[in-house]
Design a protein around this motif. Structure first.
Motif, PDB file in Angstrom:
ATOM      1  N   VAL A   1       0.628  -1.086  -0.084  1.00 15.38           N
ATOM      2  CA  VAL A   1       0.070   0.031  -0.061  1.00 15.38           C
ATOM      3  C   VAL A   1       0.689   0.799  -0.053  1.00 15.38           C
ATOM      4  N   GLY A   2       2.107   1.004  -0.295  1.00 13.81           N
ATOM      5  CA  GLY A   2       3.092   2.453  -0.478  1.00 13.81           C
ATOM      6  C   GLY A   2       3.790   2.642   0.860  1.00 13.81           C
ATOM      7  N   LYS A   3       3.729   2.132   2.143  1.00 14.90           N
ATOM      8  CA  LYS A   3       4.183   2.655   3.391  1.00 14.90           C
ATOM      9  C   LYS A   3       5.793   2.318   3.060  1.00 14.90           C
ATOM     10  N   LYS A   4       6.586   3.504   3.296  1.00 14.60           N
ATOM     11  CA  LYS A   4       7.881   3.274   3.038  1.00 14.60           C
ATOM     12  C   LYS A   4       8.753   3.695   4.445  1.00 14.60           C
ATOM     13  N   ASP A   5       9.963   2.707   4.498  1.00 21.01           N
ATOM     14  CA  ASP A   5      11.038   2.874   5.520  1.00 21.01           C
ATOM     15  C   ASP A   5      12.467   2.896   4.936  1.00 21.01           C
ATOM     16  N   TYR A   6      13.260   3.409   5.744  1.00 24.67           N
ATOM     17  CA  TYR A   6      14.562   3.583   5.046  1.00 24.67           C
ATOM     18  C   TYR A   6      15.620   3.496   6.287  1.00 24.67           C
ATOM     19  N   ALA A   7      16.798   2.848   5.808  1.00 29.17           N
ATOM     20  CA  ALA A   7      17.917   2.571   6.761  1.00 29.17           C
ATOM     21  C   ALA A   7      18.406   4.182   7.239  1.00 29.17           C
ATOM     22  N   ASP A   8      18.980   4.395   8.062  1.00 35.42           N
ATOM     23  CA  ASP A   8      19.561   5.893   8.335  1.00 35.42           C
ATOM     24  C   ASP A   8      20.500   6.394   7.378  1.00 35.42           C
ATOM     25  N   SER A   9      21.297   5.379   6.748  1.00 31.76           N
ATOM     26  CA  SER A   9      22.116   5.665   5.568  1.00 31.76           C
ATOM     27  C   SER A   9      21.591   6.326   4.512  1.00 31.76           C
ATOM     28  N   ALA A  10      20.098   5.812   4.298  1.00 28.49           N
ATOM     29  CA  ALA A  10      19.741   6.090   2.984  1.00 28.49           C
ATOM     30  C   ALA A  10      18.420   7.218   3.239  1.00 28.49           C
ATOM     31  N   LYS A  11      18.206   7.613   4.575  1.00 30.18           N
ATOM     32  CA  LYS A  11      17.256   8.749   4.619  1.00 30.18           C
ATOM     33  C   LYS A  11      17.669  10.064   3.996  1.00 30.18           C
ATOM     34  N   GLY A  12      16.777  10.748   3.310  1.00 30.95           N
ATOM     35  CA  GLY A  12      17.041  11.977   2.781  1.00 30.95           C
ATOM     36  C   GLY A  12      17.757  11.776   1.506  1.00 30.95           C
ATOM     37  N   ARG A  13      18.416  10.767   0.886  1.00 33.90           N
ATOM     38  CA  ARG A  13      19.003  10.584  -0.071  1.00 33.90           C
ATOM     39  C   ARG A  13      18.459   9.548  -1.264  1.00 33.90           C
ATOM     40  N   PHE A  14      17.876   8.666  -0.495  1.00 35.13           N
ATOM     41  CA  PHE A  14      17.387   7.585  -1.715  1.00 35.13           C
ATOM     42  C   PHE A  14      15.778   7.451  -1.446  1.00 35.13           C
ATOM     43  N   THR A  15      15.127   7.153  -2.250  1.00 32.46           N
ATOM     44  CA  THR A  15      13.444   7.055  -2.512  1.00 32.46           C
ATOM     45  C   THR A  15      13.186   5.792  -3.245  1.00 32.46           C
ATOM     46  N   ILE A  16      12.483   5.022  -2.252  1.00 28.49           N
ATOM     47  CA  ILE A  16      11.884   3.747  -3.025  1.00 28.49           C
ATOM     48  C   ILE A  16      10.234   3.973  -3.491  1.00 28.49           C
ATOM     49  N   SER A  17      10.408   3.424  -4.567  1.00 29.20           N
ATOM     50  CA  SER A  17       8.957   3.403  -5.001  1.00 29.20           C
ATOM     51  C   SER A  17       8.582   2.184  -5.881  1.00 29.20           C
ATOM     52  N   ARG A  18       7.292   2.282  -6.256  1.00 26.06           N
ATOM     53  CA  ARG A  18       6.799   0.889  -7.040  1.00 26.06           C
ATOM     54  C   ARG A  18       5.861   1.237  -7.905  1.00 26.06           C
ATOM     55  N   ASP A  19       5.591   0.666  -9.025  1.00 27.62           N
ATOM     56  CA  ASP A  19       4.386   0.776 -10.041  1.00 27.62           C
ATOM     57  C   ASP A  19       4.026  -0.431 -10.214  1.00 27.62           C
ATOM     58  N   ASN A  20       2.490  -0.692  -9.609  1.00 26.14           N
ATOM     59  CA  ASN A  20       2.188  -1.780  -9.575  1.00 26.14           C
ATOM     60  C   ASN A  20       1.677  -2.465 -10.954  1.00 26.14           C
ATOM     61  N   ALA A  21       1.170  -1.440 -11.856  1.00 27.72           N
ATOM     62  CA  ALA A  21       0.963  -1.685 -13.129  1.00 27.72           C
ATOM     63  C   ALA A  21       1.947  -2.373 -13.963  1.00 27.72           C
ATOM     64  N   LYS A  22       3.325  -2.213 -13.507  1.00 27.03           N
ATOM     65  CA  LYS A  22       4.489  -2.733 -14.438  1.00 27.03           C
ATOM     66  C   LYS A  22       4.989  -3.792 -13.554  1.00 27.03           C
ATOM     67  N   ASN A  23       4.786  -4.370 -12.449  1.00 25.59           N
ATOM     68  CA  ASN A  23       5.189  -5.034 -11.619  1.00 25.59           C
ATOM     69  C   ASN A  23       6.853  -4.509 -11.235  1.00 25.59           C
ATOM     70  N   MET A  24       7.040  -3.268 -11.078  1.00 25.07           N
ATOM     71  CA  MET A  24       8.281  -2.863 -10.821  1.00 25.07           C
ATOM     72  C   MET A  24       8.603  -2.119  -9.687  1.00 25.07           C
ATOM     73  N   ALA A  25       9.809  -2.133  -8.897  1.00 24.22           N
ATOM     74  CA  ALA A  25      10.070  -1.360  -7.830  1.00 24.22           C
ATOM     75  C   ALA A  25      11.296  -0.531  -8.254  1.00 24.22           C
ATOM     76  N   TYR A  26      11.477   0.441  -7.420  1.00 24.65           N
ATOM     77  CA  TYR A  26      12.630   1.456  -7.698  1.00 24.65           C
ATOM     78  C   TYR A  26      13.178   1.884  -6.694  1.00 24.65           C
ATOM     79  N   LEU A  27      14.685   2.237  -6.714  1.00 22.94           N
ATOM     80  CA  LEU A  27      15.341   2.768  -5.933  1.00 22.94           C
ATOM     81  C   LEU A  27      16.178   4.085  -6.483  1.00 22.94           C
ATOM     82  N   GLN A  28      15.733   5.152  -5.833  1.00 19.82           N
ATOM     83  CA  GLN A  28      16.227   6.398  -6.696  1.00 19.82           C
ATOM     84  C   GLN A  28      17.376   6.654  -5.677  1.00 19.82           C
ATOM     85  N   MET A  29      18.693   6.892  -6.302  1.00 20.32           N
ATOM     86  CA  MET A  29      19.677   7.164  -5.167  1.00 20.32           C
ATOM     87  C   MET A  29      20.359   8.483  -5.743  1.00 20.32           C
ATOM     88  N   ASN A  30      20.271   9.481  -4.585  1.00 16.68           N
ATOM     89  CA  ASN A  30      20.973  10.707  -4.961  1.00 16.68           C
ATOM     90  C   ASN A  30      22.092  11.105  -3.929  1.00 16.68           C
TER      91      ASN A  30
END
Length: 115
Positions: free
Chosen positions: A54-83
């Motif tokens: 349902v889209g609830k997200k959690d991050y490790a401390d090392s990832a907070k503020g820099r990484f974003t996890i997301s998903r597209d259920n229509a495409k069966n895809m998960a993503y990790l945007q890392m900045n």
């Protein structure tokens, strides 16, 4: 068992960005919790981020503020945007899910951050 395939890794400069993708097989993707892990050379695999069906997200401390996890259920895809990548983000990144008592892992994708 759910099959997972990661893509999107590569060589990136310090401070740069990269987006990882994870393609899942099957028709149940929308209910699957999806996680990203990473394993650096000589270190244990560590959890990075997760997103529920349902889209609830959690991050490790090392990832907070820099990484974003997301998903597209229509495409069966998960993503990790890392900045704002750092040299310590260099690792093999894996996606993982868990369903009906079984966990599934992808083969991993290498991210190398050059200083």
């Amino acid at each position: 068992q759910v099959q997972l395939v990661e893509s999107g890794g590569g060589l990136v400069e310090t401070g740069g960005s990269v987006r990882l993708s994870c393609k899942a097989s099957g028709r149940i993707f929308s209910v699957l919790p999806m996680s990203w892990y990473r394993q650096a050379p000589g270190k244990e695999r560590e959890w990075v981020a997760r997103i529920t069906g349902v889209g609830k997200k959690d991050y490790a401390d090392s990832a907070k503020g820099r990484f974003t996890i997301s998903r597209d259920n229509a495409k069966n895809m998960a993503y990790l945007q890392m900045n704002s990548l750092k040299s310590e983000d260099t690792a093999v990144y894996y996606c993982r899910t868990f369903f009906s008592g079984e966990e599934s892992w992808g083969q991993g994708t290498q991210v190398t951050v050059s200083s």
